[in-house]
Design a protein around this motif. Structure first.
Motif, short mmCIF file in Angstrom:
data_model
loop_
_atom_site.label_atom_id
_atom_site.label_comp_id
_atom_site.label_asym_id
_atom_site.label_seq_id
_atom_site.Cartn_x
_atom_site.Cartn_y
_atom_site.Cartn_z
N LEU A 144 -2.26 -34.50 5.69
CA LEU A 144 -1.36 -35.19 6.62
C LEU A 144 -0.06 -35.57 5.93
O LEU A 144 1.03 -35.33 6.46
CB LEU A 144 -2.06 -36.43 7.17
CG LEU A 144 -1.27 -37.22 8.23
CD1 LEU A 144 -0.95 -36.35 9.43
CD2 LEU A 144 -2.04 -38.47 8.66
N HIS A 218 2.12 -33.69 13.82
CA HIS A 218 1.12 -32.79 14.41
C HIS A 218 0.83 -33.16 15.85
O HIS A 218 0.76 -32.30 16.73
CB HIS A 218 -0.17 -32.84 13.58
CG HIS A 218 -1.24 -31.93 14.06
ND1 HIS A 218 -2.10 -32.25 15.10
CD2 HIS A 218 -1.61 -30.68 13.66
CE1 HIS A 218 -2.94 -31.25 15.31
NE2 HIS A 218 -2.66 -30.29 14.44
N PHE A 221 -3.75 -34.93 15.15
CA PHE A 221 -4.35 -34.77 13.83
C PHE A 221 -5.65 -35.57 13.75
O PHE A 221 -5.64 -36.80 13.73
CB PHE A 221 -3.38 -35.24 12.74
CG PHE A 221 -3.76 -34.78 11.37
CD1 PHE A 221 -3.32 -33.56 10.88
CD2 PHE A 221 -4.58 -35.56 10.56
CE1 PHE A 221 -3.68 -33.13 9.61
CE2 PHE A 221 -4.94 -35.15 9.30
CZ PHE A 221 -4.50 -33.92 8.82
N ASP A 252 1.08 -39.90 13.63
CA ASP A 252 -0.11 -39.16 13.23
C ASP A 252 -1.13 -40.07 12.56
O ASP A 252 -2.34 -39.92 12.76
CB ASP A 252 0.28 -38.03 12.26
CG ASP A 252 0.73 -36.78 12.98
OD1 ASP A 252 0.42 -36.63 14.18
OD2 ASP A 252 1.41 -35.95 12.35
#
Length: 846
Positions: A144, A218, A221, A252
């Motif tokens: 991440l 994202h 995630f 995220d």
């Protein structure tokens, strides 16, 4: 379901069949998990060659749902663009092709390579050991932060979405989708919408929120959107980029944390993660997830070290995750009514689930006893990591061309940037026009690489490399140090100090000018350990320069190669304990010729580098007995002494204000009848002062440039500290005295830079002799100015400033103070400069 023959026709048209060396589609299997875009595993028959048995091959096809879709939803072209941009910079499936005709398969689609592995749908990982669970979560959090460290501009996604207003757009988008998906409003969703709008205003009003960068987010995630290697559980790929956009990286993090707060009412989405008391061994708590992510994100330059994560930030982005999940589920429920949800009848329960998620989200953000309230406490104490630094003169997410070249050993997963070209984030390092205009493209690329390496690799590992707690044996080389040294050597970031003026034939260096190398020396100087990793540390740089400039062919052949490759190190023995060595003619240690040998006797101290376990050469400056009748400046010589040798003894390590600078150190040495061949005389008898001046000129400037980098970093620390600490009900940054310290330090730093860069340009344009006065000015001004800057930073830090382990400032101050004596004390340089100016004045008068 997808028609296999029709799909085969499309794949042939797209060139996928040819690229994958396949001749037919033999089967299509729908992945069961997921409610968004239908995704299929496609089996294909490999082209069979003579003597080969029949082989099968798999790819993945991901398509739009059939039927009527909400505007802008399920944009496969956009998703495919993101996938193409990410590959191979980030672990995703290799994209194979995009099909834009919706009518062929009732929806546009794209193909990608199949990643064989395991997908975990239960975040408690019940079938894994505690060690394996920890490994899986550590990789997820690292992935991440690595995603957020990617520069959108460098992978062609700078225009993916607007760079501002992310929080506003998210609330508006998911509120609108929810409204279009329901006939009867949800009271919980309406309440959540109002709460998010109110909280957003508070967050955007935060003085530190603006410092957060715009990154690739994202959007979905979570654990079950990642594929891991079977058995080793190494992360192989991140899936499902439908919701990716440019935005706040904390979104995220909040979405990932939501899994810990999905209560039993959330039905199939509920897991034991929602009860922190029953977390399986090896799975990090929410607070540990926050700490792990923030540490990695700071190390990779994503989160500024000035940013202190608040409970409100976490509550907002976790609440936004609940709000978005509910909106998506309401959309799935609506499509279920229209019979176009990808999971068919399973989607019928999504409406009730959407209400439960909204209710859980409302309770989460409104509960004063929520465990989220204390998630950020660990962050408040870690707002400025002692040894992690992102300089205010370099911004991570700007559009720039490639930094050029790869650092071979540093582009692995350990570098933490997912394969991003290491120079791109730092190509905008600010340089004065006087030197920027003189930089070649090659030098700019090298500067970007050096800057990346120092900030992303050296500084995050600085504490371990400096081994300040003595955990690693003294006077030995740390394995990490050796590994990073190898990375720099193999990455071409090596021997940069050997300028083309010094190395006219281009045999040893990178062909940089003094001005170009000056910019790199400044960056290296921001860490006390960095220069040595690039083989650009004193005294080896000066010693190699002596051999290159003054050594004969045999001396170069024997002593230079191991120094150039870093296998061996060297020292320079000049200063003596029993005389005032600022007047070099006072030196009493002797060199006496006896037949074909020189015999060396005497005491030396402050011999830097002598304790390095690889030190194999000592350059010894002593008074030649046979030259006692010559003028004072022609009585001394320099000889090369291999180490170890009979009669040479390391008496003791010397401490610089309490720091031993292990593993290189500073030694007191004795020379008792040490013998070397006459062939080890450098340049000739009586040439010591000629050699020393040639060696010390650029060397003094390099010392000053490194101090500039150290002072700049100390100034940044001062600013960062002032933003997060408070006295008398005000942040330090709001006190006028602190303003004065910051302003005067910036003035000092810029003056330090300008005088050093001017001296470097003078070296290039007029040579060492002409640059003597400018180098002298730098040597007078820079150490004192650096000492002032670091001292102000210590004052702002308070007690922590006195503890090197807590601030890194004490060692920096000691280094600056020492340079007011090393390579000639201030008074000698002032005397020399004054004499030069008076000589000019006298000449003008005559």
């Amino acid at each position: 379901m997808v028609d296999a023959r029709q799909l085969q026709t499309c794949l042939f048209e797209m060139g996928v069949m040819e690229e994958e060396d396949c001749v037919a589609v033999t089967g299509v299997e729908k992945f069961e998990y997921g409610q968004s875009n239908p995704t299929f595993k496609v089996w294909m028959e490999k082209r069979q060659r003579q003597g080969e048995s029949r082989r099968t091959h798999a790819i993945v096809v991901r398509k739009q749902p059939g039927g009527k879709l909400l505007k802008s939803a399920h944009d496969m072209d956009r998703e495919y663009r993101i996938l193409r941009a990410l590959y191979p910079h980030y672990p995703v499936a290799k994209p194979l092709g995009y099909h834009s005709r919706r009518e062929d398969l009732d929806g546009t689609f794209y193909a990608m390579q199949y990643i064989d592995g395991v997908v975990f749908t239960d975040p408690t990982l019940p079938d894994l050991t505690s060690t394996q669970r920890k490994h899986v979560y550590t990789q997820l959090i690292d992935a991440l932060s690595s995603l957020h460290a990617l520069s959108p501009a460098s992978i062609g996604l700078a225009d993916l979405s607007p760079h501002s207003g992310f929080e506003t757009r998210q609330i508006r988008r998911w509120y609108k989708q929810y409204q279009l998906s329901v006939d009867t409003p949800s009271s919980d969703m309406e309440w959540m919408h109002d709460w998010l709008e109110e909280s957003k205003a508070a967050i955007l009003g935060s003085h530190l929120h603006a410092s957060l960068p715009t990154t690739l987010v994202h959007g979905d995630f979570r654990l079950d959107n990642a594929i891991f290697e079977r058995g080793t559980y190494t992360l192989k790929g991140v899936l499902d980029w439908e919701l990716a956009s440019l935005g706040n990286p904390l979104a995220d993090l909040g979405y990932f944390l939501m899994a810990y707060y999905l209560t039993e009412e959330c039905g199939p989405l509920h897991t034991e993660l929602c009860s922190q008391a029953t977390l399986p061994a090896g799975i990090p708590s929410p607070a540990e997830v926050v700490s792990m992510y923030m540490t990695e994100a700071r190390r990779k330059g994503v989160i500024p070290s000035t940013f202190a994560l608040s409970d409100l930030h976490l509550r907002f982005f976790i609440g936004l995750a609940f709000f978005r999940a509910s909106s998506i589920l309401f959309g799935v429920s609506r499509r279920s009514q229209q019979r176009n949800a990808s999971a068919g009848d399973m989607a019928e329960i999504m409406g009730d689930l959407a209400h439960h998620i909204a209710s859980a989200g409302r309770r989460f953000v409104s509960s004063s006893s929520s465990s989220s309230l204390h998630l950020a406490e660990v962050e408040k104490e870690r707002a400025i990591p002692t040894h992690t630094h992102t300089h205010t003169h370099a911004h991570s997410h700007t559009s720039a061309e490639s930094g050029g070249g790869e650092v071979k050993a540093a582009t692995s997963n350990e570098s933490g940037n997912g394969g991003e070209k290491e120079g791109e984030k730092y190509e905008d390092v600010t340089l004065p026009a006087m030197i920027s205009s003189k930089m070649s493209k090659k030098a700019r690329n090298m500067l970007a690489k050096i800057t990346w390496y120092v900030r992303e690799r050296v500084i995050p590992n600085e504490k371990e490399l400096l081994d300040s707690d003595g955990a690693y044996p003294k006077w030995t080389l740390h394995p990490l140090y050796l590994k990073m040294e190898k990375e720099c050597r193999e990455g071409g970031m090596w021997n940069l100090f050997i300028t083309k003026e010094m190395d006219k034939k281009g045999e040893y260096g990178k062909g940089l000018t003094n001005a170009e190398y000056a910019t790199m020396a400044e960056v290296m100087g921001s860490s006390l350990i960095a220069s040595s990793l690039f083989n650009c540390q004193a005294p080896d740089t000066g010693n190699m320069e002596v051999l290159i400039r003054y050594g004969n062919d045999k001396q170069k052949a024997r002593f230079l190669p191991p120094l150039l490759c870093g296998e061996e190190k060297s020292c320079f023995a000049m200063t003596e304990p029993d005389v005032a060595s600022s007047d070099a003619t006072n030196m009493e240690a002797t060199i006496k010729r006896e037949g074909d040998e020189y015999v060396i006797n005497g005491k030396k101290w402050w011999v830097s580098g002598a304790y390095d376990p690889r030190c194999r050469l000592c350059l010894f400056l002593g008074r030649q007995v046979e030259l006692s009748g010559q003028p004072a400046h022609l009585q001394h010589s320099v000889v090369l002494i291999p180490m170890p040798c009979p009669g040479l003894k390391l008496v003791r390590p010397l401490l610089v204000m309490g720091f031993d600078d292990s593993p290189h150190g500073h030694a007191e040495m004795r020379f008792d009848n040490v013998r070397v061949p006459v062939s080890h005389m450098v340049l000739g008898e009586g040439k010591a002062f000629e050699i020393a001046q040639g060696r010390l000129g650029p060397g003094r400037l390099h010392h000053c440039l490194r101090l500039v980098g150290l002072a700049k970093r100390s100034l940044d620390k001062m600013c960062e500290r002032s933003l997060v600490r408070s006295t008398f009900k005000k942040r330090l940054a709001e006190h006028g005295m602190v303003h004065d310290s910051i302003a005067m330090s910036e003035v000092d730093v810029e003056n330090m830079r300008l005088i050093c860069f001017a001296a470097a340009l003078e070296l290039d344009e007029k040579g060492n002799k002409a640059a003597k006065d400018l180098i002298g000015k730098a040597k007078i001004f820079v150490p004192s100015a650096a000492q002032r800057v670091i001292d102000r930073a210590i004052q702002v830090y308070g007690g922590a400033g006195m503890s090197d382990e807590d601030s890194g400032l004490a060692h920096a101050w000691a280094a600056a103070r020492a340079l007011r004596i090393a390579d000639g004390p201030d008074e000698v340089h002032k005397l020399s400069l004054a004499r030069s100016l008076l000589k000019r004045a006298l000449a003008a008068k005559l």
